[in-house]
Scaffold this motif. Structure first.
Motif, PDB file in Angstrom:
ATOM      1  N   ALA A 137      40.422 -13.148 -47.434  1.00 23.25           N
ATOM      2  CA  ALA A 137      39.945 -13.177 -48.810  1.00 23.25           C
ATOM      3  C   ALA A 137      39.655 -11.775 -49.336  1.00 23.25           C
ATOM      4  N   ARG A 138      39.819 -11.639 -50.630  1.00 22.77           N
ATOM      5  CA  ARG A 138      39.526 -10.385 -51.344  1.00 22.77           C
ATOM      6  C   ARG A 138      38.163 -10.509 -52.000  1.00 22.77           C
ATOM      7  N   VAL A 139      37.330  -9.506 -51.802  1.00 26.03           N
ATOM      8  CA  VAL A 139      35.998  -9.505 -52.408  1.00 26.03           C
ATOM      9  C   VAL A 139      36.142  -9.289 -53.909  1.00 26.03           C
ATOM     10  N   VAL A 140      35.571 -10.197 -54.699  1.00 30.12           N
ATOM     11  CA  VAL A 140      35.643 -10.060 -56.153  1.00 30.12           C
ATOM     12  C   VAL A 140      34.278  -9.790 -56.779  1.00 30.12           C
ATOM     13  N   GLU A 141      33.211 -10.075 -56.039  1.00 30.32           N
ATOM     14  CA  GLU A 141      31.865  -9.860 -56.591  1.00 30.32           C
ATOM     15  C   GLU A 141      30.874  -9.639 -55.462  1.00 30.32           C
ATOM     16  N   ARG A 142      29.997  -8.662 -55.660  1.00 32.94           N
ATOM     17  CA  ARG A 142      28.877  -8.418 -54.753  1.00 32.94           C
ATOM     18  C   ARG A 142      27.611  -8.483 -55.593  1.00 32.94           C
ATOM     19  N   LEU A 143      26.716  -9.341 -55.198  1.00 33.42           N
ATOM     20  CA  LEU A 143      25.488  -9.523 -55.967  1.00 33.42           C
ATOM     21  C   LEU A 143      24.291  -9.281 -55.066  1.00 33.42           C
ATOM     22  N   ARG A 144      23.461  -8.306 -55.412  1.00 36.03           N
ATOM     23  CA  ARG A 144      22.243  -8.038 -54.645  1.00 36.03           C
ATOM     24  C   ARG A 144      21.201  -9.086 -55.008  1.00 36.03           C
ATOM     25  N   VAL A 145      20.657  -9.751 -54.008  1.00 35.36           N
ATOM     26  CA  VAL A 145      19.630 -10.766 -54.219  1.00 35.36           C
ATOM     27  C   VAL A 145      18.576 -10.566 -53.136  1.00 35.36           C
ATOM     28  N   GLY A 146      17.403 -10.085 -53.503  1.00 33.53           N
ATOM     29  CA  GLY A 146      16.346  -9.859 -52.521  1.00 33.53           C
ATOM     30  C   GLY A 146      16.811  -8.905 -51.439  1.00 33.53           C
ATOM     31  N   THR A 147      16.717  -9.359 -50.187  1.00 35.96           N
ATOM     32  CA  THR A 147      17.105  -8.531 -49.048  1.00 35.96           C
ATOM     33  C   THR A 147      18.498  -8.895 -48.528  1.00 35.96           C
ATOM     34  N   SER A 148      19.322  -9.435 -49.396  1.00 35.33           N
ATOM     35  CA  SER A 148      20.676  -9.850 -49.014  1.00 35.33           C
ATOM     36  C   SER A 148      21.670  -9.502 -50.105  1.00 35.33           C
ATOM     37  N   SER A 149      22.938  -9.637 -49.752  1.00 30.78           N
ATOM     38  CA  SER A 149      24.023  -9.536 -50.724  1.00 30.78           C
ATOM     39  C   SER A 149      24.786 -10.849 -50.697  1.00 30.78           C
ATOM     40  N   VAL A 150      25.087 -11.374 -51.867  1.00 29.25           N
ATOM     41  CA  VAL A 150      25.949 -12.543 -51.979  1.00 29.25           C
ATOM     42  C   VAL A 150      27.342 -12.017 -52.275  1.00 29.25           C
TER      43      VAL A 150
END
Length: 170
Positions: A119-132
């Protein structure tokens, strides 16, 4: 009204919630990384998208977060060894070269996984102490066996479980 949500209560709530198990591999250029994830979920069928979260506490987090592509391995009970490998910290997850290889496109993958999604990464979202991480499936491989012939690997209450006819309730 005061909140009853605390990190301990939140952890306890999700410990009671079973989740499928996947192994995510990536290589952002400085060597491969792998982590076990119980947060994998489908997002869209058209285009085919899925997501997973990566905790900052994971030693693989910087590599997975920086990669342009990943391979998500959906694991069956027979791949418990891979789930444990990705969940163990402080080890070289790629020390046994007989377990993994590279795709023609360069991504690292484990040979034993029943289903692999490049899979190709299309979005990185910082949420608290993690990344979605939201990724688009480019290639799906591993359907050589009947999907119903392998028992899925599930994580529940800090333990590994498999599902099968014995666990069907309806």
């Amino acid at each position: 009204m005061p909140t009853t949500s605390t990190p301990l209560r939140f952890t306890a709530a999700f410990r009671a919630h079973p989740a499928g198990v996947a192994l995510v591999t990536a290589d952002a250029g400085a060597g491969p990384a792998a982590l076990t994830a119980t947060s994998v979920a489908s997002v869209s069928v058209d285009p085919p998208m899925l997501m997973f979260s990566v905790s900052d506490a994971s030693s693989s987090s910087p590599t997975v977060a920086a990669a342009d592509t990943v391979v998500v391995h959906l694991l069956a009970a027979e791949q418990l060894h891979l789930a444990k490998l990705g969940a163990t910290s402080g080890i070289d997850r790629f020390a046994d070269a007989s377990l993994w290889s590279r795709l023609p496109t360069g991504e690292v993958y484990f040979l034993d996984a029943p289903i692999r999604i490049r899979a190709r990464v299309v979005e990185r979202l910082r949420v608290g102490t993690s990344s979605v991480m939201v990724v688009e499936a480019l290639d799906i491989d591993g359907f050589g066996t009947d999907p119903g012939s392998t028992a899925p690997l599930v994580y529940h209450d800090r333990g590994w479980h498999s599902l099968g006819d014995h666990s069907r309730i309806e």
